[in-house]
Design an enzyme around this catalytic site. Structure first.
Site, PDB file in Angstrom:
ATOM      1  CB  SER A  64      -6.260   2.642  11.450  1.00  0.00           C
ATOM      2  OG  SER A  64      -6.729   1.867  10.361  1.00  0.00           O
TER       3      SER A  64
ATOM      4  NE  ARG B 170      -4.949   5.989   3.070  1.00  0.00           N
ATOM      5  CZ  ARG B 170      -5.464   5.202   3.999  1.00  0.00           C
ATOM      6  NH1 ARG B 170      -5.757   5.698   5.199  1.00  0.00           N
ATOM      7  NH2 ARG B 170      -5.696   3.926   3.755  1.00  0.00           N
TER       8      ARG B 170
ATOM      9  NE  ARG C   2      -5.063   6.014   9.716  1.00  0.00           N
ATOM     10  CZ  ARG C   2      -5.341   5.103   8.785  1.00  0.00           C
ATOM     11  NH1 ARG C   2      -4.612   4.013   8.670  1.00  0.00           N
ATOM     12  NH2 ARG C   2      -6.354   5.303   7.954  1.00  0.00           N
TER      13      ARG C   2
ATOM     14  CG  HIS D  72     -10.145   7.257   5.376  1.00  0.00           C
ATOM     15  ND1 HIS D  72     -11.096   6.262   5.280  1.00  0.00           N
ATOM     16  CD2 HIS D  72      -8.955   6.632   5.574  1.00  0.00           C
ATOM     17  CE1 HIS D  72     -10.505   5.074   5.424  1.00  0.00           C
ATOM     18  NE2 HIS D  72      -9.212   5.274   5.615  1.00  0.00           N
TER      19      HIS D  72
ATOM     20  CD  GLU E 120      -3.137  -0.911   2.132  1.00  0.00           C
ATOM     21  OE1 GLU E 120      -3.075   0.040   2.924  1.00  0.00           O
ATOM     22  OE2 GLU E 120      -4.034  -1.774   2.161  1.00  0.00           O
TER      23      GLU E 120
ATOM     24  CG  HIS F  69      -9.257   6.910   1.226  1.00  0.00           C
ATOM     25  ND1 HIS F  69      -9.185   6.622  -0.114  1.00  0.00           N
ATOM     26  CD2 HIS F  69      -8.640   5.877   1.853  1.00  0.00           C
ATOM     27  CE1 HIS F  69      -8.573   5.467  -0.284  1.00  0.00           C
ATOM     28  NE2 HIS F  69      -8.226   4.997   0.897  1.00  0.00           N
TER      29      HIS F  69
END
Length: 482
Positions: free
Chosen positions: A359, A263, A354, A319, A108, A220
């Site tokens: 999370s 992000r 983050r 998000h 990711e 997001h």
């Protein structure tokens, strides 16, 4: 025997309840629905996986470095190292206990290697929630308090001694663990639970707990246009592209990582591209979309989109909230007797942005740690804090009215000082939790006169090294005592 009240039944709350019971405490697990499954939160909606340094060539040290890099100068390195190191062990234990993970590890954005554990393709959060809930229901030390909605925390001689509920009942205990979620629900469009409007954060602040990082909200970048339906980061990790109306992969104009940049970078790029026309997610070339992403495939089909053949219109939506109640590595807050875990907490591992798929890992690691700590009657040592302090007057009780529209107008992906001031003015009156959260966010955003991570100010576009410190917030209103 210690009695611990855990408020919230997402991954963090379930992990805390299990941790406290394992440490010998009697636990009351409180949640708003008639049962755990009937108390929807953001965990069940999580499409992304669980980040953990399990693969060859990876290490907790590398995971911690990626976490620090994504947080744009505000991550507590000690907290990041703790998360990555203990997180690898927590996920290994989860797998050993039978968690139904998919084979292999995925990549990711902003991770240097593939380290994401998935379950059910794009349904990892739902799978994790079912697994933890099953363990909680088998634990005899955990009793349940369904239908519980937080109104305020109760203090006795400066120590949290329980909570009052919206229906007028009181739950008391030797410690309270808040696991009530974040505050992205204060935006008109968000990907999480609609009820996540910072109720636990507001209650903690009114009782005297310290907050931090409230200006940082992660948007997001790939949410189905006009909805709150998330299209997971893992889709871009599998090779999907973001293109403008001309079919051009525009993100490479601002970052060499393109769609796999952090992000905040991708969301800002998409936001700017939307000024010129639609933005599309092109996943047509990604193999086996229905098999790899069954939930997203079904949701898009409901919207009339076959993404194996069609482009998907996307836009950013709120998000994840980086800010919350300040804690140490065991979930202790600055208020004796009160612990906070999950999105309600500010642990230091998120910083200004983050890292993707941290999370659920954070919920497991800090939830278990807080549960274990809350079961102990040891001396209370509050987390050490340093930074800029702001006192914020929270609104008196009243309806939230247009608070969400005011928050979206001044505290979106890109902000200006003028817009923030307008938001503060619009929230200057009676209001509920959304208005209170909006004032806390706006006060911190007004004070941070730079762009850093998820906080981007058009009137202060540069990052200021002198502002690489948290903004700590104190509510100026009083407490509930008994």
């Amino acid at each position: 025997m210690r009695h611990v009240v855990v408020l919230g039944s997402g991954a963090a709350g379930l992990a805390a309840a299990l941790g406290a019971a394992r440490a010998g405490a009697e636990v009351t697990l409180a949640y708003p629905g008639e049962g755990i499954d009937a108390s929807p939160g953001s965990t069940q909606l999580a499409q992304g996986g669980i980040a953990a340094a399990l693969g060859p060539g990876d290490s907790p040290e590398a995971h911690a470095l990626d976490t620090v890099a994504a947080g744009a100068g505000l991550v507590d390195k000690r907290a990041a190292e703790h998360l990555a190191r203990r997180g690898a062990g927590e996920v290994e234990a989860l797998l050993a206990a039978g968690f139904p993970a998919d084979p292999g590890l995925s990549l990711e954005a902003a991770h240097r290697v593939a380290r994401i554990v998935h379950a059910g393709g794009d349904r990892t959060g739902a799978a994790l929630h079912r697994f933890l809930a099953g363990r909680v229901l088998e634990e005899p030390r955990i009793r349940h308090a369904p239908g519980t909605r937080l109104r305020s925390l109760v203090l006795r001689d400066g120590t949290v001694a329980g909570l009052d509920t919206a229906d007028g009942t009181r739950l008391t205990g030797d410690a309270v663990v808040l696991a009530t979620g974040g505050y992205c629900g204060v935006y008109p469009r968000s990907t999480g639970a609609p009820g996540a409007i910072g109720t636990g954060i507001v209650a903690a602040a009114r009782a005297g707990a310290l907050l931090a990082d409230m200006e940082f909200v992660q948007f997001h970048p790939t949410v189905l246009e006009g909805t709150g339906h998330l299209i997971s980061e893992a889709v871009r990790g599998a090779g999907a592209h973001l293109v403008d109306g001309e079919g051009r992969r525009f993100l490479f104009d601002t970052d060499p990582r393109g769609e796999l940049a952090p992000r905040d970078v991708v969301s800002a790029g998409v936001c700017r591209a939307l000024d010129a026309g639609p933005v599309w997610l092109d996943a047509r070339h990604v193999p086996d979309l229905p098999g790899a992403f069954p939930g997203i495939t079904a949701r898009l089909a409901e919207a009339g989109i076959d993404w194996t053949r069609q482009l998907v219109p996307v836009a950013p939506a709120a998000h994840y909230s980086m800010g919350g109640v300040v804690t140490d590595l065991s979930g202790r807050t600055t208020l004796p007797g009160l612990y906070a875990v999950g999105e309600v907490a500010r642990t230091g591992v998120r910083g200004a942005n983050r890292l993707a798929s941290n999370s659920l890992l954070e919920a497991l690691v800090f939830g278990a740690a807080a549960g274990e700590a809350s079961a102990s009657a040891g001396e209370w040592v509050a987390p050490a804090v340093s930074g800029e302090f702001l006192d914020v007057a929270l609104p008196g009780p009243g309806p939230d009215g247009d608070a969400r529209d005011a928050i979206a107008a001044g505290l979106g992906v890109e902000r200006t000082g003028e817009g923030i001031v307008r938001t503060l003015a619009a929230l200057d009156g009676p209001g509920g939790d959304a208005a209170s959260i909006g004032r806390l966010m706006a006060a911190a955003a007004q004070s941070r006169t730079e762009s850093r991570g998820a906080h981007r100010r058009l009137d202060h576009p540069d990052t200021d090294p002198a502002q690489a410190r948290p903004i700590l917030l104190r509510a100026t209103e009083g407490v509930t005592t008994c």
